[in-house]
Design a protein around this motif. Structure first.
Motif, PDB file in Angstrom:
ATOM      1  N   PHE A   1       0.828  -1.203   0.000  1.00  0.00           N
ATOM      2  CA  PHE A   1       0.000   0.000   0.000  1.00  0.00           C
ATOM      3  C   PHE A   1       0.865   1.257   0.000  1.00  0.00           C
ATOM      4  O   PHE A   1       0.545   2.247  -0.655  1.00  0.00           O
ATOM      5  N   LEU A   2       1.962   1.212   0.746  1.00  0.00           N
ATOM      6  CA  LEU A   2       2.854   2.373   0.787  1.00  0.00           C
ATOM      7  C   LEU A   2       3.525   2.608  -0.561  1.00  0.00           C
ATOM      8  O   LEU A   2       3.488   3.718  -1.091  1.00  0.00           O
ATOM      9  N   VAL A   3       4.131   1.562  -1.110  1.00  0.00           N
ATOM     10  CA  VAL A   3       4.892   1.720  -2.353  1.00  0.00           C
ATOM     11  C   VAL A   3       3.961   2.089  -3.503  1.00  0.00           C
ATOM     12  O   VAL A   3       4.184   3.068  -4.220  1.00  0.00           O
ATOM     13  N   ALA A   4       2.886   1.295  -3.677  1.00  0.00           N
ATOM     14  CA  ALA A   4       1.977   1.540  -4.796  1.00  0.00           C
ATOM     15  C   ALA A   4       1.163   2.809  -4.580  1.00  0.00           C
ATOM     16  O   ALA A   4       0.989   3.618  -5.494  1.00  0.00           O
ATOM     17  N   GLY A   5       0.669   3.009  -3.367  1.00  0.00           N
ATOM     18  CA  GLY A   5      -0.176   4.163  -3.097  1.00  0.00           C
ATOM     19  C   GLY A   5       0.570   5.475  -3.128  1.00  0.00           C
ATOM     20  O   GLY A   5       0.048   6.493  -3.600  1.00  0.00           O
ATOM     21  N   PHE A   6       1.809   5.463  -2.664  1.00  0.00           N
ATOM     22  CA  PHE A   6       2.592   6.700  -2.663  1.00  0.00           C
ATOM     23  C   PHE A   6       2.988   7.095  -4.077  1.00  0.00           C
ATOM     24  O   PHE A   6       2.736   8.205  -4.537  1.00  0.00           O
ATOM     25  N   GLU A   7       3.598   6.164  -4.799  1.00  0.00           N
ATOM     26  CA  GLU A   7       4.142   6.478  -6.127  1.00  0.00           C
ATOM     27  C   GLU A   7       3.045   6.896  -7.104  1.00  0.00           C
ATOM     28  O   GLU A   7       3.168   7.877  -7.826  1.00  0.00           O
ATOM     29  N   THR A   8       1.954   6.138  -7.126  1.00  0.00           N
ATOM     30  CA  THR A   8       0.909   6.424  -8.105  1.00  0.00           C
ATOM     31  C   THR A   8       0.204   7.739  -7.831  1.00  0.00           C
ATOM     32  O   THR A   8      -0.079   8.505  -8.758  1.00  0.00           O
ATOM     33  N   VAL A   9      -0.087   8.028  -6.573  1.00  0.00           N
ATOM     34  CA  VAL A   9      -0.813   9.266  -6.259  1.00  0.00           C
ATOM     35  C   VAL A   9       0.084  10.484  -6.468  1.00  0.00           C
ATOM     36  O   VAL A   9      -0.372  11.521  -6.967  1.00  0.00           O
ATOM     37  N   THR A  10       1.357  10.375  -6.106  1.00  0.00           N
ATOM     38  CA  THR A  10       2.294  11.474  -6.389  1.00  0.00           C
ATOM     39  C   THR A  10       2.294  11.793  -7.874  1.00  0.00           C
ATOM     40  O   THR A  10       2.192  12.958  -8.290  1.00  0.00           O
ATOM     41  N   ASN A  11       2.386  10.763  -8.703  1.00  0.00           N
ATOM     42  CA  ASN A  11       2.416  10.972 -10.153  1.00  0.00           C
ATOM     43  C   ASN A  11       1.089  11.493 -10.678  1.00  0.00           C
ATOM     44  O   ASN A  11       1.055  12.339 -11.587  1.00  0.00           O
ATOM     45  N   LEU A  12      -0.019  11.000 -10.140  1.00  0.00           N
ATOM     46  CA  LEU A  12      -1.336  11.478 -10.570  1.00  0.00           C
ATOM     47  C   LEU A  12      -1.500  12.970 -10.302  1.00  0.00           C
ATOM     48  O   LEU A  12      -1.926  13.737 -11.176  1.00  0.00           O
ATOM     49  N   ILE A  13      -1.142  13.418  -9.103  1.00  0.00           N
ATOM     50  CA  ILE A  13      -1.318  14.833  -8.744  1.00  0.00           C
ATOM     51  C   ILE A  13      -0.400  15.724  -9.572  1.00  0.00           C
ATOM     52  O   ILE A  13      -0.832  16.730 -10.158  1.00  0.00           O
ATOM     53  N   ALA A  14       0.872  15.371  -9.649  1.00  0.00           N
ATOM     54  CA  ALA A  14       1.838  16.216 -10.355  1.00  0.00           C
ATOM     55  C   ALA A  14       1.590  16.218 -11.859  1.00  0.00           C
ATOM     56  O   ALA A  14       1.534  17.283 -12.492  1.00  0.00           O
ATOM     57  N   CYS A  15       1.422  15.034 -12.439  1.00  0.00           N
ATOM     58  CA  CYS A  15       1.228  14.959 -13.892  1.00  0.00           C
ATOM     59  C   CYS A  15      -0.145  15.474 -14.294  1.00  0.00           C
ATOM     60  O   CYS A  15      -0.311  16.049 -15.377  1.00  0.00           O
TER      61      CYS A  15
END
Length: 409
Positions: A246-260
């Motif tokens: 949850f940490l690895v997948a949830g952190f990376e994907t949401v960071t990219n979703l918000i920024a991109c």
């Protein structure tokens, strides 16, 4: 078979640095010229069309349990570390098949129901507004460093019941595991950092899991350790492994979703204005952001039975790379696929969260975080604009995001 592979091999390297930074010309070429081809650089089949990727994500002949198949490629001195990593990854629901997958998902799903996620929305608003409070007086910010990176990790730490002061360490450990997962253990030097990251994660989570078994609280770990289905429950190791997921997948994907997602809006001022005028378009906007700049560009499966596809034969035991990002730009599924359109009439679900029984369990949570972060950003910074002429992309062949996104408002 060898002759066929050699004859059809295009001069495409899906892991070439230029294709990782800006993959869209490669995607177009794959879709038009080689929708199914054997890539000698990665030793895997590459599938790119929406229809094919979507079908294979749901095909029982495609297994997510693929890391054991790569064990023979590991340097001898790293085999023990790699075995430890694979043992942990084999408890990620993302990487196993039924009946194990069904059991893990069934025991975890209660924490990700629409009702549970709706109850988390106020906490997401608090985190986002605290971050924006800190930068609003400045009149400028880096969307990555000031919002997209800290927001999901603070939020996830909160719902897991982890101390936020561990945020910096968690980010580094997540990155190390992410590189291993993103390259299927093939990135140069990725095995030792991933091994040490999983060891450290276990040290962080085990005391929390033990404490929540004795005294449950209102957090995700408590939900995981207290859930019983037909007398069954998750072991401590299974809880820890899926907390890491949850940490690895949830952190990376949401960071990219918000920024991109922010970048896509700023690159298309007409769409930005449309969304600011009508916030009801946010759901469609999130879909289009996930399609246009997906946080995850590819996933992989292990073929467990021969599969004929577009005149080729994918053999049992071979790895298949499913190009989610290419499928999201397939003109046969999305008319004018390189156009960013938050009101797009064709609302086929983007492939960004996978499909089939492995469809991302946290997809609704990620969407909610994106909606809250982007909604607050546009409302509080109405004159948002890019403060750079060129952005720098980062990531590996699976995850893709921005190093920084300077804006002023």
């Amino acid at each position: 078979m060898e002759t066929q592979v050699a004859a059809t091999q295009p001069e495409i390297n899906i892991i070439a640095p230029e294709n990782l930074r800006w993959p869209y010309p490669m995607f177009r070429r794959l879709l038009l010229e080689e929708p199914v081809f054997y890539d000698k650089n990665t030793g895997s089949w590459v599938v790119s069309r929406y229809e094919d990727v979507n079908a294979l994500l749901r095909d029982a002949r495609m297994s997510a349990d693929r890391y054991v198949a790569l064990a023979d490629t590991v340097p001898p001195e790293q085999k023990e570390m790699n075995s430890y990593i694979v043992k942990s990854l084999s408890m990620f629901m993302l990487n196993v098949e039924n009946p194990t997958h069904f059991r893990l998902r069934n025991l975890t799903n209660r924490s990700f129901t629409p009702k549970s996620i709706a109850a988390m929305r106020p906490s997401a608003h608090v985190v986002v507004n605290e971050l924006l409070d800190a930068v609003q007086p400045r009149g400028h910010m880096d969307v990555v460093a000031d919002l997209a990176y800290p927001m999901p990790i603070k939020f996830i730490c909160g719902i897991l019941g982890m101390p936020v002061e561990d945020m910096g360490l968690i980010k580094q450990l997540s990155d190390d595991v992410s590189v291993y997962i993103g390259s299927a253990g093939k990135a140069a030097g990725c095995i030792p950092p991933a091994y040490h990251a999983i060891v450290e994660f276990s040290k962080l989570f085990r005391p929390l899991v033990e404490a929540r078994r004795k005294e449950p609280k209102d957090d995700l770990i408590s939900s995981m350790v207290t859930t019983r289905v037909d007398g069954d429950s998750l072991s401590d190791d299974e809880v820890i492994a899926n907390c890491i997921l949850f940490l690895v997948a949830g952190f990376e994907t949401v960071t990219n979703l918000i920024a991109c997602g922010t970048l896509a809006l700023l690159e298309h001022p007409d769409q930005l204005e449309l969304l600011k005028r009508d916030s009801r378009l946010m759901e469609g906007a999130i879909d289009e952001m996930l399609r246009y700049y997906p946080p995850v560009n590819r996933t992989a499966r292990l073929c467990v039975e021969d599969i004929p596809l577009r005149g080729k034969v994918i053999k049992k035991g071979q790895i298949v790379v499913l190009m989610l990002g290419a499928g999201n730009r397939d003109p046969s599924e999305y008319p004018d696929p390189d156009r960013f359109d938050i009101a797009r009439e064709n609302r086929s679900r983007p492939l960004s969260f996978g499909g089939g029984h492995h469809f991302c369990i946290g997809s609704h949570l990620a969407r909610m975080e994106g909606e809250v972060a982007l909604g607050a950003l546009l409302q509080r910074m109405p004159n948002l604009r890019l403060a750079t002429q060129e952005v720098e992309w980062r990531g590996n062949s699976r995850f893709r995001g921005l190093r920084a996104l300077p804006v002023s408002f």
